[in-house]
Design an enzyme around this catalytic site. Structure first.
Site, mmCIF file in Angstrom:
data_model
loop_
_atom_site.group_PDB
_atom_site.id
_atom_site.type_symbol
_atom_site.label_atom_id
_atom_site.label_comp_id
_atom_site.label_asym_id
_atom_site.label_seq_id
_atom_site.Cartn_x
_atom_site.Cartn_y
_atom_site.Cartn_z
ATOM 1 N N ASP A 144 -7.238 -1.414 4.127
ATOM 2 C CA ASP A 144 -7.410 0.027 3.980
ATOM 3 C C ASP A 144 -8.863 0.444 4.187
ATOM 4 O O ASP A 144 -9.164 1.637 4.174
ATOM 5 C CB ASP A 144 -6.929 0.488 2.598
ATOM 6 C CG ASP A 144 -5.911 1.616 2.694
ATOM 7 O OD1 ASP A 144 -5.240 1.703 3.736
ATOM 8 O OD2 ASP A 144 -5.799 2.401 1.746
ATOM 9 N N ASP A 448 1.345 0.820 -9.707
ATOM 10 C CA ASP A 448 2.228 -0.283 -10.081
ATOM 11 C C ASP A 448 3.065 0.082 -11.306
ATOM 12 O O ASP A 448 4.288 -0.036 -11.292
ATOM 13 C CB ASP A 448 1.419 -1.557 -10.324
ATOM 14 C CG ASP A 448 0.188 -1.322 -11.198
ATOM 15 O OD1 ASP A 448 -0.026 -0.187 -11.668
ATOM 16 O OD2 ASP A 448 -0.572 -2.290 -11.424
#
Length: 735
Positions: A144, A448
């Site tokens: 990223d 998450d």
């Protein structure tokens, strides 16, 4: 699939822990004690004779109510803890290796200077070397940061992997992360020395290009490599603004290792970025990998890994097959979560980075309910879980992304790569279900936790797999500022969920039941610990310095109630910690860091969340540094706290240390001069308890001279603010 007339052998076992009965009994007794304490508080409020006594009683009541609520959420983990065992050695008795399901492995990185590419490459090599059919493994790296340095590192790793994988197989190597293997007591042979020399050469080249910040011509070995790397040199290419980059570095259909065996697929992905399009941080990167992998391999199983969390057991994937896709015995089992374990922790684990409760004790308790939460790494998913509940499938907008789609073209074909680039585009998710109903979920910095929570609310269950040999090992932050900043980010993200329409205390309880809802609420409202801990850190000491008793006297029955509540909670917490392979020394560090986080990370996280709710921009996602500094590492190994980098979060810690030390000494002087110890025993005890927990802070302020000492401006600012607090308390008392 093997056919046999005898029943298949069990692949796993489940055993409830006997301590659940004691936990339930203790919870009942402790609840009665809390109700008695509330009764005492209500009487104090009713009989308050002055505004000051009413204010103090109200603060203590609110603090104890919040502590009681957070204690109640922890009971969800203690009602039915279980332990599992897997038997991967029996797997091949019922399933041929060629029938093992294919597996896609996602590794995410975002900054080559905070997450060294050589470490990321080690993680990839460790899972590429799984004891698993290599043609069924596909490793996807999400870069990223869009960095040529990371691309170069993986070009080198692909070459080295052709020697490393057969070496691991031929020598039955257990530690298949190259850096971990060569840092162990491995057997010295001609072959190992040759492989080590190749690894050191690769490591030297990767670290050199990172240090220089560019790739020199001598490291570019082919014109093909130059063409790939030249894309990063375009004038309009930047970290936040660049086209999608997808490169098949290894193709299992074409590439073979040095022994002639097939290599796993290795695919580099850097999704398209635009300054004008939100990218949703790590959740967005994972969704891009989910789509790209669907277009290229579409394996039914997916492993997500942090870039610094390397595989420590080549049989891990086979352990997962003891549960997935359909052998768990648990209705709608969607994922198998392994605990996060770490290497390089010092003896006392001074920053409590092991997170024993988060990654071990609590998941054991949740596994006795509907299963553990997703913790971001070391988790194996069924691809199907990302497309709606088990009873309500949500069709993706592109049919090729369906979990049932069969990819029948080579991964490097023009059609496949064209689709992969399309689904990695920054505008692909516009007006779609991605991030809301499909894939990893958006709406929180802790993607998450939020993703696992939403999946379980949809009816998916999970399994906690905790083998004796850690499946994965990762790095830990070794400076206090990194630890506190990481916890602050978690606090903000968790509060985003806690106060959303999907709050675990409302939506979660309705969807999953009260115990699972409470378990998730425990995490969501972590940050509210900041209020009671701050009150108890400052109010009793300020009152003690003013000669104002605010707690029951030693001979009063309520004193025994406070004593039971304090000792009972601490003893149970200590036993829980030690029963999960902990030590008393590490437990002490853990409870101290809980207090320190409450006064710093949780306070600043709550403030940042409040500011964010008002529409004021905040920093967003910050990558925790995995770079090791030699001096800092030395102090960490010696168990010395690191305060060298000034942080505003050190101010409340220093204030609490100074105030409690002053109050403790002042209280002792008062008693020695003939004062009534019974009236002030609780306040003196709390001040002394604060001093003992603040010893590293006091030492950093007054005794140390190394670079890790507390910055002078933090000490001076904290001292001044404590003086202001004392002055305000004196003024209020005189009114």
């Amino acid at each position: 699939m093997r056919t046999t007339t005898t029943p298949p052998p069990p692949l796993h076992s489940l055993r409830p822990l006997r301590r659940r009965h004691i936990n339930r009994l203790f919870a009942a007794v402790y609840t009665l004690a809390i109700l008695s304490l509330f009764y005492h508080h209500i009487l104090k409020l009713i009989h308050s004779t002055t505004p000051l006594s009413l204010f103090i009683s109200l603060l203590l009541f609110i603090s104890d109510a919040l502590l009681a609520y957070m204690w109640s959420t922890t009971q969800a983990f203690r009602m039915n803890p279980v332990h599992r065992n897997e038997f991967p050695e029996k797997l091949e008795k019922i399933l041929d290796r060629e029938d093992f399901p294919a597996m896609d492995i996602f590794i995410c990185t975002a900054d080559p200077y905070k997450e060294p590419p050589i470490n990321v490459a080690n993680t990839a090599l460790s899972v590429m070397a799984y004891d698993y059919p290599t043609e069924k493994l596909s490793v996807y790296l999400s870069d990223d940061g869009g960095s040529e340095l990371t691309m170069f590192a993986f070009m080198e790793a692909a070459k080295f992997g052709k020697k490393w994988l057969p070496f691991c197989r031929e020598n039955n190597v257990t530690e298949r992360c190259p850096d971990a293997y060569f840092g162990s007591n491995y057997v010295q042979t001609v072959k190992t020395r040759e492989i080590k020399m190749m690894y050191e050469n690769m490591k030297m080249k990767v670290e050199n290009v990172v240090e220089r910040g560019k790739i020199n011509d001598e490291y570019i070995s082919s014109e093909e490599d130059r063409q790939v790397l030249s894309q990063y040199w375009a004038e309009d290419f930047s970290r936040q603004n660049h086209p999608s980059m997808i490169k098949v570095l290894l193709n299992s259909n074409n590439d073979v290792d040095s022994s002639g065996g097939a290599m796993p697929n290795l695919i580099y992905v850097s999704r398209q970025k635009s300054n004008t399009t939100p990218h949703h941080f790590k959740a967005g990167a994972l969704n891009a990998l989910l789509r790209v992998s669907a277009s290229m391999t579409n394996s039914p199983l997916i492993l997500t890994l942090d870039c610094d969390m390397y595989s420590n057991d080549p049989l891990t994937a086979q352990r997962v097959l003891c549960y997935l896709p359909d052998k768990s015995g648990r209705h709608n089992c969607g994922y198998v979560q392994f605990p996060q374990r770490y290497h390089g922790l010092n003896k006392a684990d001074i920053y409590a980075c092991e997170h024993k409760r988060l990654f071990l004790a609590n998941p054991i308790g949740m596994d006795g309910l509907n299963g553990p939460s997703y913790v971001g790494t070391g988790c194996f998913f069924r691809r199907r879980v990302f497309f709606g509940s088990s009873s309500l499938y949500i069709q993706p907008e592109t049919p090729e992304l369906s979990p049932n789609h069969i990819v029948d073209k080579p991964i490097n074909s023009k059609e496949i790569l064209s689709l992969a680039h399309h689904v990695a585009g920054c505008n692909y998710e516009n007006k779609s279900n991605w991030g809301s109903k499909i894939g990893f979920r958006y709406g929180s910095l802790v993607e998450d936790y939020y993703t696992g929570y939403r999946l379980q609310c949809e009816g998916w269950q999970s399994v906690f797999c905790h083998p004796s040999r850690p499946a994965f090992l990762g790095d830990v932050p070794i400076s206090l500022s990194d630890v506190l900043n990481q916890n602050k980010r978690w606090s903000v993200g968790l509060l985003e969920v806690g106060f959303s329409k999907y709050s675990p205390s409302t939506f979660g309880i309705r969807a999953m039941g009260i115990l699972m809802g409470q378990a998730y609420a425990h995490y969501a409202f972590w940050a509210i610990w900041s209020f009671p801990i701050t009150i108890y850190a400052f109010l009793p000491s300020l009152a003690l310095l003013q000669g104002l008793p605010i707690f029951p006297k030693v001979h009063e029955p309520t004193f025994l109630l406070y004593t039971f509540l304090f000792i009972g909670a601490y003893v149970q917490d200590c036993l829980d910690f030690i029963l999960t392979q902990g030590t008393f020394l590490r437990w002490w560090s853990d409870q101290r860091m809980w207090l320190m986080r409450s006064l710093s990370s949780f306070v600043f996280g709550s403030i940042e969340y409040a500011i964010k709710c008002l529409g004021v921009p905040t920093h967003g996602f910050n990558v925790t540094s995995k770079v090791m500094d030699d001096e800092l590492s030395k102090r960490y190994d010696q168990g010395v706290f690191e305060f060298g980098v000034p942080s505003p979060m050190f101010v409340p810690l220093a204030m609490a240390a100074i105030l409690n030390l002053s109050a403790f000494l002042g209280g002792l002087v008062h008693v020695l001069k003939g004062g009534n110890l019974s009236n002030f025993f609780v306040q003196i005890f709390l001040a002394g308890f604060g001093v003992v927990n603040s010893l590293p802070i006091c030492g950093a302020m007054f005794l140390r001279s190394d670079k890790g000492r507390m910055p002078m401006k933090i000490t001076m600012t904290s001292t001044l603010l404590v003086g202001v607090l004392y002055g305000i308390a004196s003024f209020i008392l005189k009114i």
